[in-house]
Each structure stands twice: as C-alpha cells, then as structure tokens.
Design a protein around this motif. Structure first.
Motif, short mmCIF file in Angstrom:
data_model
loop_
_atom_site.label_atom_id
_atom_site.label_comp_id
_atom_site.label_asym_id
_atom_site.label_seq_id
_atom_site.Cartn_x
_atom_site.Cartn_y
_atom_site.Cartn_z
N SER A 1 -1.59 -1.05 2.92
CA SER A 1 -2.41 -0.62 2.10
C SER A 1 -3.93 -1.46 1.88
N PHE A 2 -4.84 -1.14 1.59
CA PHE A 2 -6.23 -1.89 1.74
C PHE A 2 -5.98 -2.76 0.43
N GLU A 3 -5.43 -2.51 -0.50
CA GLU A 3 -5.38 -3.39 -1.58
C GLU A 3 -4.61 -4.42 -1.13
N VAL A 4 -3.25 -4.45 -0.51
CA VAL A 4 -2.45 -5.70 -0.28
C VAL A 4 -3.51 -6.37 0.75
N LEU A 5 -4.12 -5.61 1.99
CA LEU A 5 -5.05 -6.32 2.70
C LEU A 5 -5.99 -7.35 2.38
N ARG A 6 -6.67 -6.69 1.11
CA ARG A 6 -7.74 -7.39 0.39
C ARG A 6 -7.14 -8.65 -0.27
N LYS A 7 -5.98 -8.64 -0.61
CA LYS A 7 -5.26 -9.42 -1.44
C LYS A 7 -4.80 -10.70 -0.61
N ASN A 8 -4.61 -10.17 0.76
CA ASN A 8 -4.08 -11.05 1.50
C ASN A 8 -5.15 -11.88 2.57
N PHE A 9 -6.04 -11.39 2.61
CA PHE A 9 -7.14 -11.63 3.79
C PHE A 9 -8.60 -11.75 3.10
N SER A 10 -8.99 -13.13 3.12
CA SER A 10 -10.20 -13.32 2.52
C SER A 10 -11.48 -13.16 3.41
N GLY A 11 -11.14 -12.74 4.50
CA GLY A 11 -12.44 -12.66 5.63
C GLY A 11 -13.17 -11.37 5.51
N ILE A 12 -14.14 -10.82 6.52
CA ILE A 12 -14.73 -9.64 6.69
C ILE A 12 -13.92 -8.49 7.01
N ILE A 13 -14.01 -7.57 6.29
CA ILE A 13 -13.18 -6.28 6.65
C ILE A 13 -14.07 -5.05 6.84
N GLY A 14 -13.95 -4.60 8.15
CA GLY A 14 -15.05 -3.33 8.48
C GLY A 14 -14.04 -2.20 8.54
N ILE A 15 -14.59 -1.10 8.48
CA ILE A 15 -14.00 0.23 8.21
C ILE A 15 -14.50 1.49 8.76
N SER A 16 -13.75 2.01 9.65
CA SER A 16 -14.26 3.11 10.46
C SER A 16 -14.25 4.23 9.41
N CYS A 17 -15.53 5.11 9.37
CA CYS A 17 -15.55 6.08 8.37
C CYS A 17 -16.08 7.41 9.26
N TYR A 18 -16.45 7.34 10.43
CA TYR A 18 -16.75 8.53 11.22
C TYR A 18 -17.89 9.19 10.73
N GLY A 19 -17.66 10.35 10.13
CA GLY A 19 -18.96 11.25 9.61
C GLY A 19 -18.40 11.14 7.92
N ASP A 20 -17.70 10.41 7.40
CA ASP A 20 -17.16 10.61 5.93
C ASP A 20 -17.72 9.64 5.04
N ILE A 21 -18.90 10.10 4.33
CA ILE A 21 -19.49 9.23 3.21
C ILE A 21 -18.52 8.79 2.11
#
Length: 206
Positions: free
Chosen positions: A89-109
């Motif tokens: 889950s992104f919430e867990v990831l953000r809690k455990n990783f302080s670096g840059i996080i990029g997300i693929s969004c395709y064509g979905d705003i």
C-alpha cells in the motif's frame, strides 16, 4: 523540461550501464531510472548502489523501478511504481521510504490526484506517442498534460515514444522546468551525448 533517462535490459546491458549513464549525464540528463524486470534483487544490488552513487555525485536523481523492498533496504534515492507494481500500500510505502516516489498514471488524472494527495513526488502520463518499448501501451492525447497541469501541483513526467521528430510538440504544452520528458530508445541507441544534444536542439527550435 528535464530529460529523464530510463535504462533498458537490451540497450543498456549491466556491464556497460555505468559508463552509459555517465555519458547521459554529461549530455544533460537530470533524472535516471534503473529498470530491470527480470533479474533477482540479489543480482542487481551492487549495480544499484553503483548507479545511485554516480547519480548522487553528479546531482542527478536516481530512481529504481518497481523494487520497493530493495529500494528501502539499500536506501536508494527514489522509486517508480505502476499498476503492476503495487504490491504494497502506498501509505505503508510512504511511511517506510523517505525518498522520491514516482507513479505511473497512464491517462488517468484521478489516479494522479489520488497519489499526489497520498504524498507522491511526481506523476507520469503516457504513452504520449506510440512506444517501441511498450508496443501494446495505450496512447493518450498529449492534451492530458495540459489538463494535468491545471489540477496537479507536483511535477509531471511525459513518457512514451518521444523522439527528435515529435519532442518539439511539448513546447505547445504547459509543461515547465519542474516537469520531465522520459525517454529510452531516443537516448541509448547510437551516440548518447549526440542524441541528447539533438533532442535539446529540437525541443528548443519551436
């Protein structure tokens, strides 16, 4: 717009990649993503650290594709994840990783807005043009970038099929110096530094 180089298992073999990365940085790349979908974490750990160090030395952002656990373990500068990579889950990831996080969004705003609100550092849209790397990727209208700029506050990355024949089209978008243009084939095939110079010239022509 910042040039974002992404590695390729065929075009940038592991034994040559550090030197190729150095050339790309000399050519003007500001962000580099190491993308390898087939190797085991244990097989690329040393290379990840070497590439991360090269980027750090040159004040270039290093991004590791997909491998969340490895990025956390090695204290890598950044990671990039897509729909197929969301095994945590992104919430867990953000809690455990302080670096840059990029997300693929395709064509979905809406996807981009959701992850911006969760703490993503940038969002990527594409494929903007037909891609040789992901030939089955759905092409999204370049106007998605203008729509995103009106709604999203974090940097935006355009990706997919970008080359010297179409890069000038980005001058007609609202992308600015905080945003990114990601490329694979257009950078690595042939003379890397000359490729980047030509891409920069074509972007500036319009």
């Amino acid at each position: 717009m910042r040039f974002y180089a992404i590695s390729d298992e065929i075009l940038t073999p592991a034994t040559k990649l550090p030197n190729m990365l150095e050339l790309a940085i000399e050519g003007g790349c500001k962000i580099f993503q190491f993308r390898n979908k087939s190797a085991k974490d244990s097989d690329i750990s040393t290379l990840c650290l070497e590439l991360n160090d090269i980027c750090k030395k040159n004040k270039v952002d290093f991004i590791l594709n997909d491998r969340v656990e490895l990025a956390i373990k090695l204290n890598i500068n950044g990671i990039h994840i897509g729909k197929d990579d969301e095994n945590i889950s992104f919430e867990v990831l953000r809690k455990n990783f302080s670096g840059i996080i990029g997300i693929s969004c395709y064509g979905d705003i809406n996807r981009a807005l959701r992850y911006q609100n969760l703490g993503a550092n940038y969002v990527a849209f594409g494929s903007i043009f037909q891609s040789k790397t992901k030939q089955n990727a759905k092409v999204v209208n370049i106007d998605i970038l203008n729509q995103a700029k009106e709604m999203i506050n974090i940097p935006i990355c355009a990706i997919g099929g970008i080359n010297t024949r179409n890069i000038a089209k980005f001058q007609n978008t609202k992308l600015d110096s905080n945003d990114m243009i990601a490329m694979i084939n257009s950078i690595w095939i042939g003379d890397i530094k000359s490729n980047l110079k030509e891409l920069q010239n074509k972007l500036a022509e319009s």
